[in-house]
Design an enzyme around this catalytic site. Structure first.
Site, PDB file in Angstrom:
ATOM      1  N   HIS A 133       2.212  -3.138  -5.493  1.00 50.70           N
ATOM      2  CA  HIS A 133       1.708  -2.550  -6.173  1.00 50.70           C
ATOM      3  C   HIS A 133       1.890  -2.161  -7.501  1.00 50.70           C
ATOM      4  O   HIS A 133       1.277  -1.831  -8.028  1.00 50.70           O
ATOM      5  CB  HIS A 133       1.593  -1.232  -5.000  1.00 50.70           C
ATOM      6  CG  HIS A 133       0.778  -0.652  -3.858  1.00 50.70           C
ATOM      7  ND1 HIS A 133      -0.963  -1.868  -4.344  1.00 50.70           N
ATOM      8  CD2 HIS A 133       0.193  -0.913  -2.952  1.00 50.70           C
ATOM      9  CE1 HIS A 133      -1.878  -1.333  -2.718  1.00 50.70           C
ATOM     10  NE2 HIS A 133      -0.458  -0.455  -1.940  1.00 50.70           N
TER      11      HIS A 133
ATOM     12  N   HIS B 298       5.609  -4.521   0.485  1.00 52.70           N
ATOM     13  CA  HIS B 298       4.546  -3.765   0.596  1.00 52.70           C
ATOM     14  C   HIS B 298       4.399  -3.165  -1.492  1.00 52.70           C
ATOM     15  O   HIS B 298       3.385  -2.892  -1.613  1.00 52.70           O
ATOM     16  CB  HIS B 298       3.525  -2.868   1.450  1.00 52.70           C
ATOM     17  CG  HIS B 298       2.342  -2.362   1.604  1.00 52.70           C
ATOM     18  ND1 HIS B 298       1.283  -3.258   2.323  1.00 52.70           N
ATOM     19  CD2 HIS B 298       1.318  -2.320   0.756  1.00 52.70           C
ATOM     20  CE1 HIS B 298      -0.168  -3.054   2.224  1.00 52.70           C
ATOM     21  NE2 HIS B 298       0.429  -1.560   1.309  1.00 52.70           N
ATOM     22  N   GLU B 299       4.931  -1.671  -0.875  1.00 57.09           N
ATOM     23  CA  GLU B 299       4.627  -0.771  -2.151  1.00 57.09           C
ATOM     24  C   GLU B 299       5.001  -1.268  -3.736  1.00 57.09           C
ATOM     25  O   GLU B 299       4.632  -1.110  -3.957  1.00 57.09           O
ATOM     26  CB  GLU B 299       5.619   1.023  -1.785  1.00 57.09           C
ATOM     27  CG  GLU B 299       5.110   1.085  -0.726  1.00 57.09           C
ATOM     28  CD  GLU B 299       3.847   1.467  -0.189  1.00 57.09           C
ATOM     29  OE1 GLU B 299       2.534   1.794  -1.416  1.00 57.09           O
ATOM     30  OE2 GLU B 299       3.083   1.462   0.744  1.00 57.09           O
TER      31      GLU B 299
ATOM     32  N   GLN C 258      -2.182   3.096  -6.554  1.00 59.77           N
ATOM     33  CA  GLN C 258      -3.082   3.919  -5.916  1.00 59.77           C
ATOM     34  C   GLN C 258      -3.821   5.166  -5.678  1.00 59.77           C
ATOM     35  O   GLN C 258      -4.972   5.909  -5.218  1.00 59.77           O
ATOM     36  CB  GLN C 258      -2.671   3.950  -4.085  1.00 59.77           C
ATOM     37  CG  GLN C 258      -2.250   2.074  -4.140  1.00 59.77           C
ATOM     38  CD  GLN C 258      -1.590   2.588  -1.986  1.00 59.77           C
ATOM     39  OE1 GLN C 258      -0.833   2.648  -2.100  1.00 59.77           O
ATOM     40  NE2 GLN C 258      -2.622   1.903  -1.226  1.00 59.77           N
TER      41      GLN C 258
ATOM     42  N   GLY D 180       3.945   4.684   3.500  1.00 58.58           N
ATOM     43  CA  GLY D 180       3.964   4.342   2.321  1.00 58.58           C
ATOM     44  C   GLY D 180       2.660   4.372   1.121  1.00 58.58           C
ATOM     45  O   GLY D 180       1.752   4.992   1.342  1.00 58.58           O
TER      46      GLY D 180
ATOM     47  N   CYS E  64      -3.145  -1.541   4.781  1.00 59.03           N
ATOM     48  CA  CYS E  64      -2.720  -0.805   3.319  1.00 59.03           C
ATOM     49  C   CYS E  64      -4.650   0.566   2.947  1.00 59.03           C
ATOM     50  O   CYS E  64      -5.558  -0.010   2.971  1.00 59.03           O
ATOM     51  CB  CYS E  64      -3.535  -1.751   2.330  1.00 59.03           C
ATOM     52  SG  CYS E  64      -3.145  -1.009   0.288  1.00 59.03           S
ATOM     53  N   LEU E  65      -3.730   1.588   2.075  1.00 61.50           N
ATOM     54  CA  LEU E  65      -4.703   2.646   2.052  1.00 61.50           C
ATOM     55  C   LEU E  65      -5.408   2.204   1.176  1.00 61.50           C
ATOM     56  O   LEU E  65      -6.200   3.060   0.727  1.00 61.50           O
ATOM     57  CB  LEU E  65      -4.149   4.458   1.890  1.00 61.50           C
ATOM     58  CG  LEU E  65      -2.870   4.016   3.186  1.00 61.50           C
ATOM     59  CD1 LEU E  65      -2.246   5.625   2.155  1.00 61.50           C
ATOM     60  CD2 LEU E  65      -3.251   4.681   4.056  1.00 61.50           C
TER      61      LEU E  65
HETATM   62 ZN    ZN Z   1      -0.696  -0.331  -0.442  1.00 58.23          ZN
END
Ligand code: ZN
Length: 188
Positions: A145, A141-142, A51, A46, A99-100
């Site tokens: 953000h 999670h997304e 991000q 995701g 998480c990226l």
């Molecule tokens: Zn993330």
């Protein structure tokens, strides 16, 4: 398509609420295709627009479940309904997420088991996905953000402390940090 730099925790856009998408134009189409490409190369399941430095309410997801069913899409101006989050300690094996924007780190976190996602796609067509388990976790999670919340902000005290320590150790937490997926392969 282009791979975009992914911002690291500390960059303000990651910690502020994003704005609804109002312009469904070529710029948005390009952003979405770049986000799919960036997520693929990262790799991740995701990726939310903040991000990659864009303060808009959209995310992409791409995840194959245990039955080999691919769940893939772009959720624009999403809404999310959740079942209650289970009480108790999270399981480090089954409930650890990453998480990226905190690349390479993983910490366990309880999430609602069921989530209903409502959003529109690039053609402004509404759709609904009823998710459970890991897909429900991805959506939570997304979606977070888009409200400026990282999963590290939701950790129980013990893990929050470990996450803070990891951020310090890696010299994250200040504005201006990012990484480019695929870059390490160029250096090989
Ligand atoms: Zn993330």
């Amino acid at each position: 398509m282009a791979v975009l730099p992914i911002l690291i925790t500390g960059e303000p856009v990651l910690h502020h609420t994003a704005e609804p998408v109002t312009a469904f134009d070529r710029t948005l189409e390009r952003l979405v295709s770049d986000m799919f490409e960036t997520m693929k190369v990262a790799p991740g399941v995701g990726l939310a627009a903040p991000q990659v430095g864009v303060p808009l309410r959209l995310f992409v997801y791409n995840w194959t479940d245990d039955a080999e069913v691919l769940h893939r899409g772009v959720a624009i101006n999403p809404q999310l309904w959740l079942s209650p989050t289970p009480v108790g300690e999270p399981d480090e094996d089954d409930e650890s997420e990453g998480c990226l924007s905190l690349p390479g780190e993983r910490f366990p976190l309880r999430r609602a088991q069921l989530a209903t996602l409502r959003a529109v796609d690039l053609a402004q067509k509404p759709f609904e996905v009823r998710a459970e388990g890991w897909l429900a976790r991805i959506f939570q999670h997304e979606y977070d953000h888009l409200d400026g919340i990282l999963y590290a902000d939701r950790l129980d005290a013990e893990y929050a402390k470990a996450a803070k320590k990891a951020v310090r150790k890696r010299n994250w937490g200040d504005p201006g940090l990012s990484w480019l997926p695929g870059e390490e392969h160029l250096e090989d």
